[in-house]
Design a protein around this motif. Sequence first.
Motif, PDB file in Angstrom:
ATOM      1  N   ALA A   1       0.656  -1.163  -0.094  1.00 57.45           N
ATOM      2  CA  ALA A   1      -0.019  -0.193   0.048  1.00 57.45           C
ATOM      3  C   ALA A   1       0.960   1.383  -0.212  1.00 57.45           C
ATOM      4  O   ALA A   1       2.091   1.335   0.421  1.00 57.45           O
ATOM      5  N   ARG A   2       0.292   2.130  -0.504  1.00 54.37           N
ATOM      6  CA  ARG A   2       1.113   3.642  -0.470  1.00 54.37           C
ATOM      7  C   ARG A   2      -0.206   4.611  -0.298  1.00 54.37           C
ATOM      8  O   ARG A   2      -1.359   4.529  -0.983  1.00 54.37           O
ATOM      9  N   TYR A   3       0.062   5.810   0.606  1.00 56.25           N
ATOM     10  CA  TYR A   3      -0.692   6.705   0.880  1.00 56.25           C
ATOM     11  C   TYR A   3      -0.047   7.847   0.738  1.00 56.25           C
ATOM     12  O   TYR A   3       0.960   8.220   1.552  1.00 56.25           O
ATOM     13  N   LEU A   4      -0.108   8.651  -0.267  1.00 61.38           N
ATOM     14  CA  LEU A   4       0.540   9.592  -0.823  1.00 61.38           C
ATOM     15  C   LEU A   4      -0.353  11.132  -1.031  1.00 61.38           C
ATOM     16  O   LEU A   4      -1.105  11.225  -1.658  1.00 61.38           O
TER      17      LEU A   4
ATOM     18  N   SER B   1       4.091  11.721  15.003  1.00 62.74           N
ATOM     19  CA  SER B   1       4.996  11.716  13.938  1.00 62.74           C
ATOM     20  C   SER B   1       4.343  12.407  12.732  1.00 62.74           C
ATOM     21  O   SER B   1       3.281  13.054  12.981  1.00 62.74           O
ATOM     22  N   GLY B   2       4.941  12.344  11.548  1.00 64.44           N
ATOM     23  CA  GLY B   2       4.414  13.067  10.420  1.00 64.44           C
ATOM     24  C   GLY B   2       3.633  12.323   9.377  1.00 64.44           C
ATOM     25  O   GLY B   2       2.349  11.746   9.913  1.00 64.44           O
ATOM     26  N   ALA B   3       3.992  11.931   8.229  1.00 66.60           N
ATOM     27  CA  ALA B   3       3.201  11.121   7.310  1.00 66.60           C
ATOM     28  C   ALA B   3       2.902   9.966   7.992  1.00 66.60           C
ATOM     29  O   ALA B   3       1.908   9.305   7.487  1.00 66.60           O
ATOM     30  N   LEU B   4       3.776   9.249   8.715  1.00 64.27           N
ATOM     31  CA  LEU B   4       3.528   8.066   9.387  1.00 64.27           C
ATOM     32  C   LEU B   4       2.332   7.831  10.108  1.00 64.27           C
ATOM     33  O   LEU B   4       1.407   7.139   9.739  1.00 64.27           O
ATOM     34  N   GLY B   5       1.995   8.761  10.958  1.00 63.74           N
ATOM     35  CA  GLY B   5       0.899   8.665  11.791  1.00 63.74           C
ATOM     36  C   GLY B   5      -0.457   9.142  11.093  1.00 63.74           C
ATOM     37  O   GLY B   5      -1.388   8.723  11.311  1.00 63.74           O
ATOM     38  N   ASP B   6      -0.145  10.072  10.193  1.00 66.08           N
ATOM     39  CA  ASP B   6      -1.332  10.747   9.535  1.00 66.08           C
ATOM     40  C   ASP B   6      -1.896   9.826   8.478  1.00 66.08           C
ATOM     41  O   ASP B   6      -2.929   9.841   8.385  1.00 66.08           O
ATOM     42  N   LEU B   7      -0.968   9.381   7.537  1.00 64.35           N
ATOM     43  CA  LEU B   7      -1.452   8.553   6.408  1.00 64.35           C
ATOM     44  C   LEU B   7      -0.939   6.957   6.645  1.00 64.35           C
ATOM     45  O   LEU B   7      -1.570   6.386   6.302  1.00 64.35           O
ATOM     46  N   GLY B   8       0.566   7.028   6.933  1.00 63.51           N
ATOM     47  CA  GLY B   8       0.814   5.566   7.202  1.00 63.51           C
ATOM     48  C   GLY B   8      -0.048   4.729   8.263  1.00 63.51           C
ATOM     49  O   GLY B   8      -0.462   3.444   7.979  1.00 63.51           O
TER      50      GLY B   8
ATOM     51  N   ASP C   1      10.592  18.120  13.233  1.00 62.54           N
ATOM     52  CA  ASP C   1      11.049  16.968  14.080  1.00 62.54           C
ATOM     53  C   ASP C   1      10.033  15.788  13.628  1.00 62.54           C
ATOM     54  O   ASP C   1      10.069  14.868  14.658  1.00 62.54           O
ATOM     55  N   VAL C   2       9.640  15.454  12.624  1.00 63.81           N
ATOM     56  CA  VAL C   2       8.861  14.676  12.186  1.00 63.81           C
ATOM     57  C   VAL C   2       9.103  14.100  10.843  1.00 63.81           C
ATOM     58  O   VAL C   2       9.772  14.783  10.107  1.00 63.81           O
ATOM     59  N   ASP C   3       8.767  13.169  10.394  1.00 62.66           N
ATOM     60  CA  ASP C   3       8.963  12.438   9.034  1.00 62.66           C
ATOM     61  C   ASP C   3       7.896  12.988   8.073  1.00 62.66           C
ATOM     62  O   ASP C   3       6.924  13.231   8.195  1.00 62.66           O
ATOM     63  N   ASP C   4       8.632  13.277   6.767  1.00 67.25           N
ATOM     64  CA  ASP C   4       7.782  13.939   5.783  1.00 67.25           C
ATOM     65  C   ASP C   4       7.522  12.615   5.126  1.00 67.25           C
ATOM     66  O   ASP C   4       6.493  12.650   3.993  1.00 67.25           O
ATOM     67  N   ALA C   5       8.266  11.381   4.945  1.00 71.28           N
ATOM     68  CA  ALA C   5       7.825  10.245   4.300  1.00 71.28           C
ATOM     69  C   ALA C   5       8.297   9.042   5.057  1.00 71.28           C
ATOM     70  O   ALA C   5       9.578   9.007   5.729  1.00 71.28           O
ATOM     71  N   ILE C   6       7.776   7.849   4.891  1.00 71.42           N
ATOM     72  CA  ILE C   6       8.433   6.748   5.414  1.00 71.42           C
ATOM     73  C   ILE C   6       8.196   5.686   4.211  1.00 71.42           C
ATOM     74  O   ILE C   6       7.279   5.701   3.561  1.00 71.42           O
ATOM     75  N   ALA C   7       8.946   4.659   4.229  1.00 69.26           N
ATOM     76  CA  ALA C   7       9.047   3.372   3.499  1.00 69.26           C
ATOM     77  C   ALA C   7       9.344   2.242   4.525  1.00 69.26           C
ATOM     78  O   ALA C   7      10.342   2.300   5.058  1.00 69.26           O
TER      79      ALA C   7
ATOM     80  N   THR D   1       4.642  -4.152   1.450  1.00 72.56           N
ATOM     81  CA  THR D   1       5.062  -2.697   1.550  1.00 72.56           C
ATOM     82  C   THR D   1       4.506  -1.729   1.903  1.00 72.56           C
ATOM     83  O   THR D   1       3.226  -1.943   1.508  1.00 72.56           O
ATOM     84  N   ILE D   2       5.044  -0.723   2.787  1.00 74.78           N
ATOM     85  CA  ILE D   2       3.957   0.271   3.306  1.00 74.78           C
ATOM     86  C   ILE D   2       4.677   1.587   2.934  1.00 74.78           C
ATOM     87  O   ILE D   2       5.883   1.696   3.336  1.00 74.78           O
ATOM     88  N   GLU D   3       3.921   2.350   2.337  1.00 73.06           N
ATOM     89  CA  GLU D   3       4.877   3.872   2.024  1.00 73.06           C
ATOM     90  C   GLU D   3       3.980   4.918   2.152  1.00 73.06           C
ATOM     91  O   GLU D   3       2.504   4.928   1.742  1.00 73.06           O
ATOM     92  N   ALA D   4       4.349   5.754   2.837  1.00 74.20           N
ATOM     93  CA  ALA D   4       3.611   7.074   3.138  1.00 74.20           C
ATOM     94  C   ALA D   4       4.372   8.352   2.970  1.00 74.20           C
ATOM     95  O   ALA D   4       5.474   8.389   3.428  1.00 74.20           O
ATOM     96  N   SER D   5       3.915   9.406   2.045  1.00 77.27           N
ATOM     97  CA  SER D   5       4.512  10.636   2.151  1.00 77.27           C
ATOM     98  C   SER D   5       3.689  11.683   1.771  1.00 77.27           C
ATOM     99  O   SER D   5       2.650  11.728   1.169  1.00 77.27           O
ATOM    100  N   ARG D   6       4.099  12.892   2.124  1.00 79.87           N
ATOM    101  CA  ARG D   6       3.419  14.040   1.874  1.00 79.87           C
ATOM    102  C   ARG D   6       4.264  15.054   0.887  1.00 79.87           C
ATOM    103  O   ARG D   6       3.990  16.393   0.528  1.00 79.87           O
ATOM    104  N   PHE D   7       5.066  14.170   0.003  1.00 82.00           N
ATOM    105  CA  PHE D   7       5.964  14.920  -0.851  1.00 82.00           C
ATOM    106  C   PHE D   7       5.768  14.363  -2.179  1.00 82.00           C
ATOM    107  O   PHE D   7       6.733  14.137  -3.108  1.00 82.00           O
ATOM    108  N   ALA D   8       4.746  13.753  -2.571  1.00 80.92           N
ATOM    109  CA  ALA D   8       4.524  13.147  -3.795  1.00 80.92           C
ATOM    110  C   ALA D   8       3.657  13.885  -4.752  1.00 80.92           C
ATOM    111  O   ALA D   8       2.417  14.130  -4.821  1.00 80.92           O
ATOM    112  N   ALA D   9       4.326  14.769  -5.431  1.00 85.53           N
ATOM    113  CA  ALA D   9       3.876  15.758  -6.583  1.00 85.53           C
ATOM    114  C   ALA D   9       2.669  15.142  -7.394  1.00 85.53           C
ATOM    115  O   ALA D   9       3.060  14.125  -7.846  1.00 85.53           O
ATOM    116  N   GLY D  10       1.638  15.845  -7.292  1.00 87.28           N
ATOM    117  CA  GLY D  10       0.623  15.324  -8.221  1.00 87.28           C
ATOM    118  C   GLY D  10      -0.296  14.145  -7.410  1.00 87.28           C
ATOM    119  O   GLY D  10      -1.548  14.093  -7.813  1.00 87.28           O
ATOM    120  N   ARG D  11      -0.069  13.832  -6.275  1.00 81.90           N
ATOM    121  CA  ARG D  11      -1.033  13.039  -5.369  1.00 81.90           C
ATOM    122  C   ARG D  11      -1.742  13.824  -4.655  1.00 81.90           C
ATOM    123  O   ARG D  11      -1.325  14.189  -3.729  1.00 81.90           O
TER     124      ARG D  11
END
Length: 400
Positions: A179-182, A204-211, A251-257, A269-279
């Motif tokens: 899964a990916r949440y971008l 946390s950043g993208a992890l707790g919010d999206l991951g 002090d939090v992640d912008d992305a995790i994989a 695989t689990i991927e979460a990012s708030r830096f995925a342009a266009g997503r």
Amino acid sequence: MTEEKKVGFVAMASEKTVGEIPDIGIGMIGHAFMGKAHSNGWIQMPYIFWPPAAIPRLVKICGIPEAEAAEAARRFGYKEYTADWKEIINDDRIQIVDNGTPNSLHAELSIEAAKAGKHIICEKPLARNAAEAKDMRDTVKKYNVKNICDFNYRMVPAIVLAKNLIMDGKLGKIFHFRARYLQEWIMDPNFPMVWRLKKSLAGSGALGDLGAHIIDLARFLCSEVQSVMSVSRTFINERYDESSKKKEKVDVDDAIASVVEFDNGAIGTIEASRFAAGRKNHNVIEINGEKGSIWWDLENMNNLHVFWADEKPVETRGFHCINVTESYHPYYEYWWPHGHIIGWENTFAHTALNMVNAVVKNKALEPYVATFEDGYRNAVICDAIIKSAETGKKELCIFE
Ligand code: SOE
């Protein structure tokens, strides 16, 4: 699919006349994005799932500053408003507390609500870390109150259909969950510091919010998570903070994989990012089994894509796109005619439906609705992902 699974999600048809349907008092803490989404769910629930087991009455909303709480009360239809969350907890007219506050307020407010005997919905992630989440899980068990951690994507009809197909063995042994949440909304270096970017407030950043969402779907559709091996990045390390009038460290992640091992032997695989342009809100999951595969995309949430490995004739074998909007699909019979589709907002009406049925009819929430136990286990996995990214080693997920 057994009838029980289909029936499990419709309103409990009341044999009483309209006048005899009881009220159930709702207290909302939080008046911004989630306050708006959850209030909309409370209003929609009896409107759509009629006759309900009880009719939610919007007793009081809490928000800061008080002027905004007053405006939200008028806008959403709450009888009263306050800037003091304790007034929600201590109001005897309220049976269900809905906690839609930033992550740093999830634990204290939910624990106090449980101690006051209130049933609780708390937004995800349940807490900032596993220690907080464990206190919340232990408290709702001790005080025996109904509890939901609002991983709302479990309540999308297409996701429930996927759950039922997997539970019925239609995929057979599961080999993979991926899964990916971008999203893209904080890629601009001039985007200011907000609570979702501060560890003290968000955890946390993208992890707790999206991951956290796709970790929950992994647990829901595949099996418990056994181990993680992860990396994380913070791409923009400081942002201007309006409150301190200066740049502050992010002090939090912008992305995790993360590579994931599951208890049932699957890997993924689990991927979460708030830096995925266009997503915009790109939450996509795929499950591969010995008998076939399933995938789903939040941005086209009414469709479930399935592939059956033994389909005949082989010449036309391929993924099918199922429009999950028939009356025999989970939740859908009370919405609209087939093909008229529902959206992200409507999953919060399903949250309200499930909580009211749990409180009034004592209907089980598990396994279809995430509880504080799920929120706690999710937090353990998130802590393990953070630790693995720090140590560079595989981390086991240990649940107490
Ligand atoms: C992040 O922007 C966010 O609002 C999450 O916090 C929600 O949980 C997700 O459903 C949509 O995106």
